[in-house]
Motif scaffolding. Structure first.
Motif, PDB file in Angstrom:
ATOM      1  N   TYR A  27      -3.608  29.771  43.806  1.00 21.25           N
ATOM      2  CA  TYR A  27      -3.959  29.431  42.421  1.00 21.25           C
ATOM      3  C   TYR A  27      -3.004  30.081  41.417  1.00 21.25           C
ATOM      4  O   TYR A  27      -2.667  31.252  41.538  1.00 21.25           O
ATOM      5  CB  TYR A  27      -5.387  29.883  42.119  1.00 21.25           C
ATOM      6  CG  TYR A  27      -6.386  28.771  42.364  1.00 21.25           C
ATOM      7  CD1 TYR A  27      -6.449  27.679  41.483  1.00 21.25           C
ATOM      8  CD2 TYR A  27      -7.245  28.798  43.460  1.00 21.25           C
ATOM      9  CE1 TYR A  27      -7.345  26.655  41.694  1.00 21.25           C
ATOM     10  CE2 TYR A  27      -8.150  27.761  43.674  1.00 21.25           C
ATOM     11  CZ  TYR A  27      -8.197  26.698  42.783  1.00 21.25           C
ATOM     12  OH  TYR A  27      -9.079  25.670  42.986  1.00 21.25           O
ATOM     13  N   HIS A  28      -2.555  29.280  40.468  1.00 20.34           N
ATOM     14  CA  HIS A  28      -1.644  29.772  39.425  1.00 20.34           C
ATOM     15  C   HIS A  28      -1.671  28.825  38.228  1.00 20.34           C
ATOM     16  O   HIS A  28      -2.209  27.718  38.320  1.00 20.34           O
ATOM     17  CB  HIS A  28      -0.218  29.857  39.977  1.00 20.34           C
ATOM     18  CG  HIS A  28       0.359  28.512  40.328  1.00 20.34           C
ATOM     19  ND1 HIS A  28       0.004  27.825  41.465  1.00 20.34           N
ATOM     20  CD2 HIS A  28       1.231  27.710  39.656  1.00 20.34           C
ATOM     21  CE1 HIS A  28       0.647  26.660  41.486  1.00 20.34           C
ATOM     22  NE2 HIS A  28       1.393  26.562  40.396  1.00 20.34           N
ATOM     23  N   TYR A  29      -1.078  29.272  37.149  1.00 19.09           N
ATOM     24  CA  TYR A  29      -0.764  28.403  36.010  1.00 19.09           C
ATOM     25  C   TYR A  29       0.745  28.165  36.050  1.00 19.09           C
ATOM     26  O   TYR A  29       1.490  29.013  36.550  1.00 19.09           O
ATOM     27  CB  TYR A  29      -1.132  29.070  34.676  1.00 19.09           C
ATOM     28  CG  TYR A  29      -2.623  29.247  34.464  1.00 19.09           C
ATOM     29  CD1 TYR A  29      -3.387  28.242  33.894  1.00 19.09           C
ATOM     30  CD2 TYR A  29      -3.264  30.426  34.849  1.00 19.09           C
ATOM     31  CE1 TYR A  29      -4.754  28.390  33.701  1.00 19.09           C
ATOM     32  CE2 TYR A  29      -4.628  30.589  34.671  1.00 19.09           C
ATOM     33  CZ  TYR A  29      -5.371  29.577  34.099  1.00 19.09           C
ATOM     34  OH  TYR A  29      -6.722  29.732  33.928  1.00 19.09           O
ATOM     35  N   ASP A  30       1.224  27.033  35.518  1.00 16.19           N
ATOM     36  CA  ASP A  30       2.668  26.835  35.349  1.00 16.19           C
ATOM     37  C   ASP A  30       3.030  27.467  34.003  1.00 16.19           C
ATOM     38  O   ASP A  30       3.313  26.786  33.017  1.00 16.19           O
ATOM     39  CB  ASP A  30       3.045  25.340  35.359  1.00 16.19           C
ATOM     40  CG  ASP A  30       2.900  24.721  36.752  1.00 16.19           C
ATOM     41  OD1 ASP A  30       2.539  25.445  37.699  1.00 16.19           O
ATOM     42  OD2 ASP A  30       3.151  23.507  36.868  1.00 16.19           O
ATOM     43  N   THR A  31       2.993  28.795  33.989  1.00 14.01           N
ATOM     44  CA  THR A  31       3.177  29.551  32.752  1.00 14.01           C
ATOM     45  C   THR A  31       4.499  29.216  32.070  1.00 14.01           C
ATOM     46  O   THR A  31       5.527  29.105  32.727  1.00 14.01           O
ATOM     47  CB  THR A  31       3.163  31.063  33.074  1.00 14.01           C
ATOM     48  OG1 THR A  31       1.978  31.324  33.821  1.00 14.01           O
ATOM     49  CG2 THR A  31       3.174  31.910  31.824  1.00 14.01           C
TER      50      THR A  31
ATOM     51  N   HIS B 149      -5.407  25.601  35.892  1.00 12.20           N
ATOM     52  CA  HIS B 149      -5.392  26.517  37.029  1.00 12.20           C
ATOM     53  C   HIS B 149      -5.370  25.643  38.286  1.00 12.20           C
ATOM     54  O   HIS B 149      -6.252  24.810  38.454  1.00 12.20           O
ATOM     55  CB  HIS B 149      -6.651  27.385  36.983  1.00 12.20           C
ATOM     56  CG  HIS B 149      -6.517  28.680  37.702  1.00 12.20           C
ATOM     57  ND1 HIS B 149      -7.572  29.297  38.337  1.00 12.20           N
ATOM     58  CD2 HIS B 149      -5.443  29.499  37.886  1.00 12.20           C
ATOM     59  CE1 HIS B 149      -7.145  30.430  38.874  1.00 12.20           C
ATOM     60  NE2 HIS B 149      -5.869  30.581  38.614  1.00 12.20           N
ATOM     61  N   HIS B 150      -4.351  25.814  39.134  1.00  9.45           N
ATOM     62  CA  HIS B 150      -4.224  24.892  40.259  1.00  9.45           C
ATOM     63  C   HIS B 150      -3.594  25.540  41.488  1.00  9.45           C
ATOM     64  O   HIS B 150      -2.956  26.595  41.395  1.00  9.45           O
ATOM     65  CB  HIS B 150      -3.436  23.642  39.843  1.00  9.45           C
ATOM     66  CG  HIS B 150      -2.044  23.935  39.358  1.00  9.45           C
ATOM     67  ND1 HIS B 150      -1.782  24.510  38.128  1.00  9.45           N
ATOM     68  CD2 HIS B 150      -0.829  23.729  39.933  1.00  9.45           C
ATOM     69  CE1 HIS B 150      -0.475  24.645  37.985  1.00  9.45           C
ATOM     70  NE2 HIS B 150       0.129  24.181  39.065  1.00  9.45           N
ATOM     71  N   ALA B 151      -3.785  24.889  42.632  1.00  5.68           N
ATOM     72  CA  ALA B 151      -3.281  25.392  43.912  1.00  5.68           C
ATOM     73  C   ALA B 151      -3.056  24.187  44.825  1.00  5.68           C
ATOM     74  O   ALA B 151      -3.512  23.078  44.521  1.00  5.68           O
ATOM     75  CB  ALA B 151      -4.302  26.341  44.543  1.00  5.68           C
TER      76      ALA B 151
HETATM   77 FE   LIG Z   1       2.165  24.685  39.677  1.00  4.70          FE
END
Ligand SMILES: [Fe+2]
Length: 246
Positions: free
Chosen positions: A133-137, A193-195
């Motif tokens: 899980y992460h954001y494309d910050t 928020h995605h993975a």
């Molecule tokens: Fe991403």
């Protein structure tokens, strides 16, 4: 690039515009907290063109592994600029960017030529390939938007998304999506928020990612941090010292 290839890309953009769905897509995008998923939006002929270019860059995949966070392969914007004219033409197509800008409500710009993520391929080809899980910050001064396009999905992996995590008082909504050929997923990188769940034995999943920004300026500190992350997590150290030939 051959005229036939260019025609396929132009035709694809013309079809998307003439579908006259932009208002509906804009409404969906905002209802879902700056997220839009359109299944099999792009035509098989344009995906076939893209896949021919993907096969051409396959020998140059950079494999990466960050324990407990991600494992997979990638091909950077630098390599695509040298050898993927159809993909590049689509990424940079002015009419297409105009339509995306309408949906997200701000004028979008291309990422700078020296950003390896600007237009890149992600390969999930070995068992266990995934990303946590992460954001494309956005490390840019402006916002950063991601458009994912499924190119091949012979897998049980899913793009799992948590919508509305930054909307106070809104219930978080979870989605689990296959990224089949032609499926397009557009979102604000700081909002979603995605993975990607782990690939199983004998499976393959390839996605194209296109990045757009509202202000391509970046502070020195953010540039340093972004470069380190790319070298370790995506494209290798050699990418740090490379510049596009264009
Ligand atoms: Fe991403």
């Amino acid at each position: 690039m051959s005229h036939a290839t260019m025609d396929v890309v132009d035709q694809q953009v013309a079809d998307l515009i003439s579908a006259d769905k932009v208002e509906e897509w804009t409404r969906q995008y905002w209802e879902q907290g700056e997220f839009l998923a359109l299944e099999r939006l792009m035509t098989p002929s344009v995906i076939t063109e893209f896949m021919q270019e993907v096969d051409g860059v396959r020998p140059k995949i950079n494999r990466n592994f960050i324990p407990k966070h991600k494992k997979g392969g990638s091909v950077s914007y630098y390599l695509l600029q040298e050898s993927a004219p159809a993909i590049l033409a689509f990424y940079q197509h002015p009419e297409w960017i105009k339509m995306l800008s309408h949906i997200v409500g701000v004028p979008l710009l291309l990422c700078p030529d020296h950003d390896p993520h600007a237009c890149a391929l992600y390969f999930y080809t070995e068992p266990g390939d995934h990303i946590g899980y992460h954001y494309d910050t956005s490390y840019y001064k402006g916002a950063r938007y991601t458009l994912l396009i499924g190119l091949r999905d012979r897998s049980s992996s899913r793009l799992v998304c948590r919508l509305h995590t930054k909307d106070p008082g809104h219930t978080v909504q979870e989605l689990s999506l296959a990224t089949e050929p032609g499926t397009c997923i557009l979102f604000n990188g700081d909002k979603l928020h995605h993975a990607v769940t782990p690939l199983a034995e004998g499976e393959e999943r390839i996605v194209l990612t296109l990045q757009y920004v509202t202000d391509p300026a970046m502070s020195f500190t953010h540039r340093w941090f972004s470069n380190m992350k790319d070298a370790v997590g995506y494209f290798g150290w050699s990418a740090l010292f490379r510049r596009p030939t264009r």
